[in-house]
Design a protein around this motif. Structure first.
Motif, short mmCIF file in Angstrom:
data_model
loop_
_atom_site.label_atom_id
_atom_site.label_comp_id
_atom_site.label_asym_id
_atom_site.label_seq_id
_atom_site.Cartn_x
_atom_site.Cartn_y
_atom_site.Cartn_z
N GLY A 220 0.81 -1.20 0.00
CA GLY A 220 0.00 0.00 0.00
C GLY A 220 0.85 1.26 0.00
N MET A 221 1.92 1.29 0.82
CA MET A 221 2.80 2.45 0.85
C MET A 221 3.57 2.61 -0.46
N LEU A 222 4.00 1.48 -1.03
CA LEU A 222 4.68 1.55 -2.32
C LEU A 222 3.74 2.04 -3.41
N ASP A 223 2.48 1.63 -3.33
CA ASP A 223 1.49 2.09 -4.31
C ASP A 223 1.26 3.59 -4.19
N ASP A 224 1.30 4.11 -2.96
CA ASP A 224 1.17 5.57 -2.76
C ASP A 224 2.33 6.31 -3.41
N GLN A 225 3.53 5.75 -3.31
CA GLN A 225 4.69 6.38 -3.94
C GLN A 225 4.55 6.38 -5.46
N ALA B 155 4.48 9.52 -8.20
CA ALA B 155 5.26 9.53 -9.43
C ALA B 155 4.36 9.70 -10.65
N GLU B 156 3.19 9.04 -10.63
CA GLU B 156 2.26 9.15 -11.76
C GLU B 156 1.70 10.56 -11.87
N ASP B 157 1.40 11.19 -10.74
CA ASP B 157 0.92 12.58 -10.78
C ASP B 157 1.94 13.50 -11.42
N ILE C 255 10.24 5.73 -8.37
CA ILE C 255 10.00 4.44 -9.03
C ILE C 255 11.11 3.45 -8.69
N GLY C 256 12.34 3.92 -8.60
CA GLY C 256 13.45 3.03 -8.27
C GLY C 256 13.30 2.41 -6.89
N LEU D 211 8.22 7.01 -17.94
CA LEU D 211 9.27 7.95 -17.55
C LEU D 211 10.34 8.01 -18.63
N ALA D 212 10.74 6.84 -19.13
CA ALA D 212 11.76 6.81 -20.20
C ALA D 212 11.26 7.55 -21.43
#
Length: 359
Positions: free
Chosen positions: A193-198, A202-204, A222-223, A287-288
């Motif tokens: 869940g926390m990783l999904d928030d990160q 990044a998506e925003d 993302i890394g 991102l790339a």
């Protein structure tokens, strides 16, 4: 163990069918070596602590004094004395004892007769969810006895222990293994869940892509997600394979508690983790693409500026020749006139680029 009632081993009568007591356990001061807790549990009742004589009684594989009760012994095997104590437990085979005292972080579950033993993953007791490292705890479970060992504190075991103190219903030692795995799966899902928030952050940032977008920050988010998700997958995948292994034949009393419920939760956590990794890879590709687009935009700008400056470069190079009879050399406004020529050629070049739709 602080607060435990102490008796000498000689005060406790040996049963006729008791296994021979090894010398390392015979000393009154050694039976509690490495013990974090030793309790006897019965459904609907608060756990009771065991004294040394009762611990020896349990380690010999004898049934508990109270029908329907079972014993949980939890060891810290950091010290050599603790491991020596584990290697002397008479009711376990040599292979099971070696597994309990092992320092390997590998995950496995084995069945030997009526004993189920192995090593399962857990998290350490770091204060922050982001800082939690993966560790392993080991167990050997019989119908009325559970022995667990660890080198580092495993909060999931503590959660189950506190649940027993609240008289939560755990009717067998196999349910302790099951609940510990479920707690591990819940912690994994909180991490996911926390990783999904990160990834959301990044998506925003990617969706609001402009010339001020910080690609370094997005790449860092993302890394971190990909690195953490890879660590979790390397631990969860072996556990999922273990429960899907058709060669693993658990005793009937442990089949429902250890395999069925834990298998579903671990598999669900693995599915969530795989979905998270797929999303992280998609954002990495996006991102790339954004970085390539930004690079192309900058190269395009440089190319346009370079193209516009080509006529000016030609004019300045032409007027820079040290030859006789140079055009505009005699007049006082030669520099202004040469600059005007450069500007005219730049405008002509710009109009040509517009006509050719290169701008």
């Amino acid at each position: 163990m602080k607060g435990y009632a102490m008796e000498t081993i000689s005060d406790f009568p040996m049963a006729d069918n008791a296994a021979p007591l090894p010398a390392v356990l015979a000393a009154p001061t050694s039976v509690s070596n490495g013990l974090v807790w030793a309790i006897t549990c019965q459904s609907g009742q608060r756990p009771q602590r065991l004294n040394d004589a009762q611990i020896v009684h349990a380690l010999q594989g004898l049934p508990p004094e109270n029908p329907g009760s079972w014993v949980w012994l939890h060891y810290d095997i950091v010290h050599t004395a603790s491991r020596a104590h584990i290697q002397a437990i008479p009711c376990l085979s040599e292979e099971v004892r070696l597994a309990l005292g092992s320092t390997d972080r590998g995950t496995n579950v084995e069945a030997e007769g009526d004993i189920v033993y192995g090593a399962l993953p857990g998290f350490d007791d770091a204060m922050s969810e982001d800082d939690k490292n993966l560790s392993a705890w080991r167990f050997a479970v019989l119908p009325t006895l559970l022995i667990t060992t660890r080198r580092q504190p495993v909060p999931a075991l503590g959660v189950v222990y506190r649940a027993l103190q609240r008289i939560d219903s755990l009717d067998s030692p196999a349910e302790v293994v099951d609940h510990t795995l479920l707690e591990f799966a819940d912690t994994v899902r909180r991490n996911i869940g926390m990783l999904d928030d990160q990834l959301d952050r990044a998506e925003d940032l990617l969706l609001t892509l402009d010339q001020h977008t910080d690609f370094g920050r997005i790449s860092g988010l993302i890394g971190r997600v990909r690195r953490r998700s890879t660590e979790l997958r390397r631990v969860i995948s072996p556990v999922d394979r273990i429960f899907h292994n058709e060669d693993l034949e658990l005793p009937e009393w442990a089949e429902d508690d250890i395999r069925d419920r834990s298998q579903r939760q671990i598999h669900a956590a693995l599915d969530d983790l795989l979905a998270l990794q797929d999303r992280a890879r998609s954002l990495q590709d996006e991102l790339a693409s954004g970085q390539a687009e930004e690079t192309n935009r900058r190269l395009y700008t440089v190319s346009i500026v370079t193209t516009l400056m080509l006529p000016a470069t030609f004019v300045t190079g032409f007027f820079g020749m040290n030859t006789g009879g140079m055009f505009l050399a005699a007049g006082s406004l030669g520099t202004v006139e040469a600059g005007g020529i450069c500007f005219i050629f730049m405008m002509i070049t710009w109009m040509l680029l517009k006509v050719m739709k290169l701008l």
